[in-house]
Design a protein around this motif. Structure first.
Motif, mmCIF file in Angstrom:
data_model
loop_
_atom_site.group_PDB
_atom_site.id
_atom_site.type_symbol
_atom_site.label_atom_id
_atom_site.label_comp_id
_atom_site.label_asym_id
_atom_site.label_seq_id
_atom_site.Cartn_x
_atom_site.Cartn_y
_atom_site.Cartn_z
ATOM 1 N N LEU A 68 0.828 -1.195 0.000
ATOM 2 C CA LEU A 68 0.000 0.000 0.000
ATOM 3 C C LEU A 68 0.866 1.251 0.000
ATOM 4 O O LEU A 68 2.058 1.198 0.315
ATOM 5 N N GLN A 69 0.243 2.355 -0.365
ATOM 6 C CA GLN A 69 0.963 3.616 -0.480
ATOM 7 C C GLN A 69 -0.010 4.745 -0.173
ATOM 8 O O GLN A 69 -1.169 4.681 -0.542
ATOM 9 N N GLU A 70 0.484 5.770 0.500
ATOM 10 C CA GLU A 70 -0.361 6.923 0.790
ATOM 11 C C GLU A 70 0.193 8.168 0.111
ATOM 12 O O GLU A 70 1.397 8.313 -0.048
ATOM 13 N N LEU A 101 -5.467 -0.455 -2.754
ATOM 14 C CA LEU A 101 -5.606 0.807 -3.480
ATOM 15 C C LEU A 101 -6.560 1.785 -2.792
ATOM 16 O O LEU A 101 -7.011 2.756 -3.397
ATOM 17 N N PHE A 102 -6.844 1.564 -1.513
ATOM 18 C CA PHE A 102 -7.793 2.418 -0.799
ATOM 19 C C PHE A 102 -7.322 3.861 -0.665
ATOM 20 O O PHE A 102 -8.135 4.769 -0.522
ATOM 21 N N SER A 103 -6.026 4.107 -0.718
ATOM 22 C CA SER A 103 -5.528 5.470 -0.544
ATOM 23 C C SER A 103 -5.782 6.346 -1.777
ATOM 24 O O SER A 103 -5.638 7.562 -1.714
ATOM 25 N N PHE A 104 -6.189 5.742 -2.887
ATOM 26 C CA PHE A 104 -6.462 6.518 -4.095
ATOM 27 C C PHE A 104 -7.935 6.909 -4.125
ATOM 28 O O PHE A 104 -8.803 6.054 -4.292
ATOM 29 N N SER A 105 -8.194 8.195 -3.960
ATOM 30 C CA SER A 105 -9.582 8.664 -3.871
ATOM 31 C C SER A 105 -10.297 8.594 -5.218
ATOM 32 O O SER A 105 -11.496 8.389 -5.277
#
Length: 110
Positions: free
Chosen positions: A13-15, A42-46
């Protein structure tokens, strides 16, 4: 880039980064995790579209050919919006369940 390794499964993951930069970083560190099953969170991609998810298709195909699972996790794109060749689920738990089922399928093929 954050790697969370649990047994033979690595969650990536990445923020606060663009998708293109994330993909570049992912490809750079891929050799370190290529022998693991991979969950890409991929939750950090709005903002994420089915075309964005397709950016992972080549990596997914190559990884799955080595008899390892490759699962993308996002609530922004449904599995109905992408080809069957790429695995997209809405939760980390479902990604782990997919990996477990694929492991059973691979064991049964032997």
């Amino acid at each position: 880039m954050i790697l969370d390794k649990e047994g033979n499964v690595t969650t990536v993951l990445q923020e606060n980064i663009s998708l293109s930069k994330f993909l570049a970083n992912f490809k750079d560190m891929y050799p370190k995790i290529k022998n693991d099953h991979i969950i890409v969170n991929l939750f950090s991609f709005s903002k994420l579209t089915s075309n964005d998810v397709l950016e992972f298709l080549e990596l997914s195909d190559a990884h799955r050919k080595t008899k390892k699972s490759f699962v993308l996790v996002t609530g922004k794109v449904s599995y109905d919006e992408v080809p069957d060749r790429i695995c997209v689920v809405p939760t980390i738990q479902e990604a782990k369940d997919i990996i477990e089922m694929e492991e059973i399928e691979r064991d049964l093929e032997l």
